[in-house]
Design a protein around this motif. Structure first.
Motif, PDB file in Angstrom:
ATOM      1  N   ALA A  11      26.862 108.892 -34.855  1.00  0.00           N
ATOM      2  CA  ALA A  11      26.936 107.430 -34.236  1.00  0.00           C
ATOM      3  C   ALA A  11      25.719 106.908 -33.864  1.00  0.00           C
ATOM      4  O   ALA A  11      25.546 105.644 -33.723  1.00  0.00           O
ATOM      5  N   ARG A  61      29.505 116.417 -25.805  1.00  0.00           N
ATOM      6  CA  ARG A  61      30.466 115.517 -26.240  1.00  0.00           C
ATOM      7  C   ARG A  61      31.687 115.636 -25.360  1.00  0.00           C
ATOM      8  O   ARG A  61      32.411 114.513 -25.689  1.00  0.00           O
ATOM      9  N   THR A  98      25.836 110.188 -28.098  1.00  0.00           N
ATOM     10  CA  THR A  98      27.008 109.943 -28.872  1.00  0.00           C
ATOM     11  C   THR A  98      28.297 109.806 -28.063  1.00  0.00           C
ATOM     12  O   THR A  98      29.081 108.974 -28.328  1.00  0.00           O
ATOM     13  N   GLU A 101      29.893 106.032 -28.951  1.00  0.00           N
ATOM     14  CA  GLU A 101      31.141 106.207 -29.632  1.00  0.00           C
ATOM     15  C   GLU A 101      32.366 104.966 -28.909  1.00  0.00           C
ATOM     16  O   GLU A 101      32.653 104.382 -29.883  1.00  0.00           O
ATOM     17  N   SER A 113      31.107 101.646 -29.717  1.00  0.00           N
ATOM     18  CA  SER A 113      31.200 101.327 -31.117  1.00  0.00           C
ATOM     19  C   SER A 113      32.646 100.705 -31.562  1.00  0.00           C
ATOM     20  O   SER A 113      32.820 100.176 -32.391  1.00  0.00           O
ATOM     21  N   GLN A 114      33.633 101.201 -30.517  1.00  0.00           N
ATOM     22  CA  GLN A 114      35.016 100.945 -30.967  1.00  0.00           C
ATOM     23  C   GLN A 114      35.434  99.752 -29.882  1.00  0.00           C
ATOM     24  O   GLN A 114      36.693  99.339 -29.613  1.00  0.00           O
TER      25      GLN A 114
END
Length: 237
Positions: A39, A187, A206, A210, A213-214
């Motif tokens: 990512a 994570r 990450t 993440e 990114s969504q």
């Protein structure tokens, strides 16, 4: 990541993150990231595509300063191209609190005194499982403000052996006189809970990128990590 999810969207993302954490590390995107995997590598590419470079990131940070202590993470090539003197002056003017150059050559003797004279942190990244012992010791001795230890081998976002990471952090502790951070591979909140027993700082990459990114607010994820890493309340075990 500076300039992520886009240069236009970065100020809002930074504002949201900086009110949910104790400190924020802002990475300069690189076309050849040293340790960003998955990512984060995609975030590098997206930030570069949106026009973010060191100079534009500094402009954006000057206009939208984080609401918490902050650290700029920049590759050595970007620092050299911009000029170390000019970069340190810009960080002071903006109000950024320190600098981490992950690939700073061992024989570089120019940056440390510039940062020290400016009163800025000179954070260091070490990889206890991969770097020679003398290199780790030298970086720990050079550090001002933070030593960040890679909790996994290779690039960020990989599988994390929590107990091995804790053991490496505990072994490193004797060499460190500044706060010790754990990065790469953190994570899940349960990982954060265990690592927090050996590290002063947990660095999330990450796990933050993440949700962005969504198109999701990373706030709930950050709150879960914060709760997991917090010391237990007296009487609760």
């Amino acid at each position: 990541m500076g300039g992520y999810p886009s240069r236009a969207g970065f100020p809002a993302a930074l504002a949201g993150v900086s009110v949910a954490v104790d400190a924020v590390a802002i990475a300069v995107p690189s076309p050849a990231p040293l340790a960003d995997g998955g990512a984060l590598a995609r975030a590098d590419a997206d930030a570069l595509a949106s026009g973010t470079r060191l100079a534009t990131l500094l402009e954006d940070l000057a206009a939208h300063r984080p609401h918490c202590p902050s650290l700029l993470v920049a590759p050595h090539a970007a620092v050299s191209d911009f000029g170390a003197d000019a970069l340190v002056a810009a960080l002071v003017a903006i109000g950024i609190d320190g600098l981490l150059v992950p690939d700073l050559p061992a024989d570089d003797e120019a940056l440390a005194p510039l940062l020290a004279d400016a009163g800025l942190a000179h954070a260091q990244l070490v990889a206890p499982d991969e770097d020679p012992d003398d290199a780790v010791a030298a970086r720990c001795a050079r550090a001002r403000g933070l030593v960040c230890a890679a909790a996994t081998r290779g690039v960020s976002g990989g599988a994390l052996d929590v107990e091995a990471a804790v053991a490496a952090l505990e072994a490193l502790r004797a060499q460190v006189t500044v706060p010790l951070g754990a990065a790469f591979g953190v994570r899940r909140p349960d990982q954060a809970r265990r690592l927090a027993a050996a590290a002063d700082v947990l660095v999330l990459g990450t796990a933050l990128v993440e949700p962005l990114s969504q198109g999701r607010d990373p706030g709930p994820a950050l709150a879960a990590f914060r709760a997991a890493a917090a010391p237990p309340t007296p009487g609760t075990g």
